[in-house]
Design a protein around this motif. Structure first.
Motif, PDB file in Angstrom:
ATOM      1  N   TYR A  59       0.836  -1.202   0.000  1.00 25.39           N
ATOM      2  CA  TYR A  59       0.000   0.000   0.000  1.00 25.39           C
ATOM      3  C   TYR A  59       0.876   1.260   0.000  1.00 25.39           C
ATOM      4  N   PHE A  60       1.933   1.232   0.802  1.00 27.84           N
ATOM      5  CA  PHE A  60       2.855   2.367   0.814  1.00 27.84           C
ATOM      6  C   PHE A  60       3.636   2.469  -0.501  1.00 27.84           C
ATOM      7  N   TYR A  61       3.888   1.333  -1.146  1.00 23.71           N
ATOM      8  CA  TYR A  61       4.560   1.384  -2.454  1.00 23.71           C
ATOM      9  C   TYR A  61       3.639   2.021  -3.494  1.00 23.71           C
ATOM     10  N   LEU A  62       2.364   1.715  -3.445  1.00 17.78           N
ATOM     11  CA  LEU A  62       1.400   2.357  -4.335  1.00 17.78           C
ATOM     12  C   LEU A  62       1.408   3.864  -4.102  1.00 17.78           C
ATOM     13  N   PHE A  63       1.413   4.266  -2.841  1.00 20.85           N
ATOM     14  CA  PHE A  63       1.485   5.687  -2.507  1.00 20.85           C
ATOM     15  C   PHE A  63       2.790   6.288  -3.022  1.00 20.85           C
ATOM     16  N   TYR A  64       3.873   5.546  -2.854  1.00 19.69           N
ATOM     17  CA  TYR A  64       5.190   5.985  -3.334  1.00 19.69           C
ATOM     18  C   TYR A  64       5.159   6.262  -4.836  1.00 19.69           C
ATOM     19  N   LYS A  65       4.548   5.383  -5.597  1.00 24.93           N
ATOM     20  CA  LYS A  65       4.481   5.564  -7.051  1.00 24.93           C
ATOM     21  C   LYS A  65       3.614   6.761  -7.428  1.00 24.93           C
ATOM     22  N   PHE A  66       2.485   6.914  -6.758  1.00 25.06           N
ATOM     23  CA  PHE A  66       1.645   8.080  -7.019  1.00 25.06           C
ATOM     24  C   PHE A  66       2.360   9.367  -6.607  1.00 25.06           C
ATOM     25  N   TYR A  67       3.075   9.324  -5.511  1.00 22.42           N
ATOM     26  CA  TYR A  67       3.840  10.485  -5.042  1.00 22.42           C
ATOM     27  C   TYR A  67       4.894  10.874  -6.075  1.00 22.42           C
ATOM     28  N   LYS A  68       5.615   9.895  -6.555  1.00 25.70           N
ATOM     29  CA  LYS A  68       6.658  10.162  -7.567  1.00 25.70           C
ATOM     30  C   LYS A  68       6.034  10.698  -8.856  1.00 25.70           C
ATOM     31  N   PHE A  69       4.858  10.190  -9.212  1.00 29.22           N
ATOM     32  CA  PHE A  69       4.178  10.683 -10.410  1.00 29.22           C
ATOM     33  C   PHE A  69       3.768  12.142 -10.226  1.00 29.22           C
ATOM     34  N   THR A  70       3.209  12.480  -9.058  1.00 34.03           N
ATOM     35  CA  THR A  70       2.822  13.874  -8.828  1.00 34.03           C
ATOM     36  C   THR A  70       4.041  14.778  -8.762  1.00 34.03           C
ATOM     37  N   ASP A  71       5.162  14.232  -8.342  1.00 32.69           N
ATOM     38  CA  ASP A  71       6.408  14.999  -8.328  1.00 32.69           C
ATOM     39  C   ASP A  71       6.862  15.292  -9.759  1.00 32.69           C
ATOM     40  N   ALA A  72       6.647  14.339 -10.654  1.00 40.75           N
ATOM     41  CA  ALA A  72       7.078  14.502 -12.049  1.00 40.75           C
ATOM     42  C   ALA A  72       6.187  15.465 -12.836  1.00 40.75           C
ATOM     43  N   VAL A  73       4.892  15.534 -12.485  1.00 38.28           N
ATOM     44  CA  VAL A  73       3.973  16.389 -13.247  1.00 38.28           C
ATOM     45  C   VAL A  73       3.802  17.781 -12.640  1.00 38.28           C
ATOM     46  N   HIS A  74       4.441  18.046 -11.520  1.00 36.20           N
ATOM     47  CA  HIS A  74       4.455  19.369 -10.891  1.00 36.20           C
ATOM     48  C   HIS A  74       3.050  19.902 -10.597  1.00 36.20           C
ATOM     49  N   THR A  75       2.390  19.297  -9.624  1.00 34.12           N
ATOM     50  CA  THR A  75       1.071  19.760  -9.212  1.00 34.12           C
ATOM     51  C   THR A  75       1.201  20.976  -8.300  1.00 34.12           C
ATOM     52  N   VAL A  76       0.123  21.725  -8.179  1.00 29.93           N
ATOM     53  CA  VAL A  76       0.124  22.887  -7.287  1.00 29.93           C
ATOM     54  C   VAL A  76      -0.142  22.469  -5.845  1.00 29.93           C
ATOM     55  N   PHE A  77      -0.655  21.254  -5.653  1.00 31.27           N
ATOM     56  CA  PHE A  77      -0.932  20.747  -4.322  1.00 31.27           C
ATOM     57  C   PHE A  77       0.313  20.064  -3.769  1.00 31.27           C
ATOM     58  N   PRO A  78       0.402  19.938  -2.456  1.00 27.74           N
ATOM     59  CA  PRO A  78       1.508  19.153  -1.890  1.00 27.74           C
ATOM     60  C   PRO A  78       1.457  17.727  -2.434  1.00 27.74           C
ATOM     61  N   HIS A  79       2.600  17.150  -2.667  1.00 27.01           N
ATOM     62  CA  HIS A  79       2.659  15.828  -3.304  1.00 27.01           C
ATOM     63  C   HIS A  79       1.986  14.747  -2.466  1.00 27.01           C
ATOM     64  N   ASP A  80       2.139  14.819  -1.153  1.00 25.24           N
ATOM     65  CA  ASP A  80       1.493  13.801  -0.324  1.00 25.24           C
ATOM     66  C   ASP A  80      -0.028  13.900  -0.406  1.00 25.24           C
ATOM     67  N   MET A  81      -0.552  15.114  -0.463  1.00 27.86           N
ATOM     68  CA  MET A  81      -1.999  15.300  -0.562  1.00 27.86           C
ATOM     69  C   MET A  81      -2.509  14.843  -1.933  1.00 27.86           C
ATOM     70  N   ALA A  82      -1.789  15.172  -2.983  1.00 28.94           N
ATOM     71  CA  ALA A  82      -2.207  14.772  -4.329  1.00 28.94           C
ATOM     72  C   ALA A  82      -2.175  13.252  -4.478  1.00 28.94           C
ATOM     73  N   ALA A  83      -1.138  12.614  -3.967  1.00 30.72           N
ATOM     74  CA  ALA A  83      -1.038  11.158  -4.069  1.00 30.72           C
ATOM     75  C   ALA A  83      -2.111  10.482  -3.214  1.00 30.72           C
ATOM     76  N   ALA A  84      -2.356  10.997  -2.015  1.00 33.23           N
ATOM     77  CA  ALA A  84      -3.398  10.426  -1.156  1.00 33.23           C
ATOM     78  C   ALA A  84      -4.777  10.587  -1.797  1.00 33.23           C
ATOM     79  N   THR A  85      -5.014  11.715  -2.437  1.00 32.07           N
ATOM     80  CA  THR A  85      -6.292  11.940  -3.112  1.00 32.07           C
ATOM     81  C   THR A  85      -6.457  10.986  -4.285  1.00 32.07           C
ATOM     82  N   ALA A  86      -5.396  10.781  -5.050  1.00 31.24           N
ATOM     83  CA  ALA A  86      -5.460   9.861  -6.194  1.00 31.24           C
ATOM     84  C   ALA A  86      -5.761   8.440  -5.730  1.00 31.24           C
ATOM     85  N   ILE A  87      -5.104   8.006  -4.671  1.00 29.18           N
ATOM     86  CA  ILE A  87      -5.363   6.667  -4.140  1.00 29.18           C
ATOM     87  C   ILE A  87      -6.790   6.582  -3.600  1.00 29.18           C
TER      88      ILE A  87
END
Length: 134
Positions: free
Chosen positions: A6-34
């Protein structure tokens, strides 16, 4: 093992949000996506239940509110308010490149599976709804 996955899934979403440069904090964007992925999966399971097991059952507003609240609460607690995921990130960053590639493909397949099955269940529910008497 499940917690680590589950944390690896979050890790991948976090890294993806880091790559696309969201305006939201990466942890919040990844948690929302999951959370959105989980919500779609839960409701597709409910639709399959209605279609194949109990056609008289219906999805109520209360069920929607409870499911969304529980999922958002758990993910907010795990990924936004707690810092435990940062320890896992250090471990995941040390993985060999080939393991990360395999992990990425596993995450892509999981997301694709959830989206395809939910699309099928939504289509089936719309067909059932169109045949119900009004």
């Amino acid at each position: 093992m499940i917690k680590k996955a589950y944390f690896y899934l979050f890790y991948k979403f976090y890294k993806f949000t880091d790559a696309v440069h969201t305006v939201f904090p990466h942890d919040m964007a990844a948690a929302t996506a999951i959370s959105m992925l989980e919500i779609v999966f839960i409701f597709s399971l409910k639709f399959y239940y209605i279609e194949y097991i109990d056609p008289t059952n219906e999805l109520t507003s209360l069920q929607v509110i409870i499911a969304v609240s529980v999922i958002l609460s758990i993910n907010s607690f795990l990924f936004i308010f707690k810092e435990e995921w940062k320890h896992y990130f250090k471990e995941f960053d040390k993985l060999p490149r080939y393991k990360n590639i395999i992990g990425t493909w596993v995450v892509i397949l999981i997301v694709a599976f959830i989206l395809v099955t939910s699309g099928i269940s939504i289509k089936a529910m719309s067909e059932i709804a169109s045949h119900r008497p009004k």
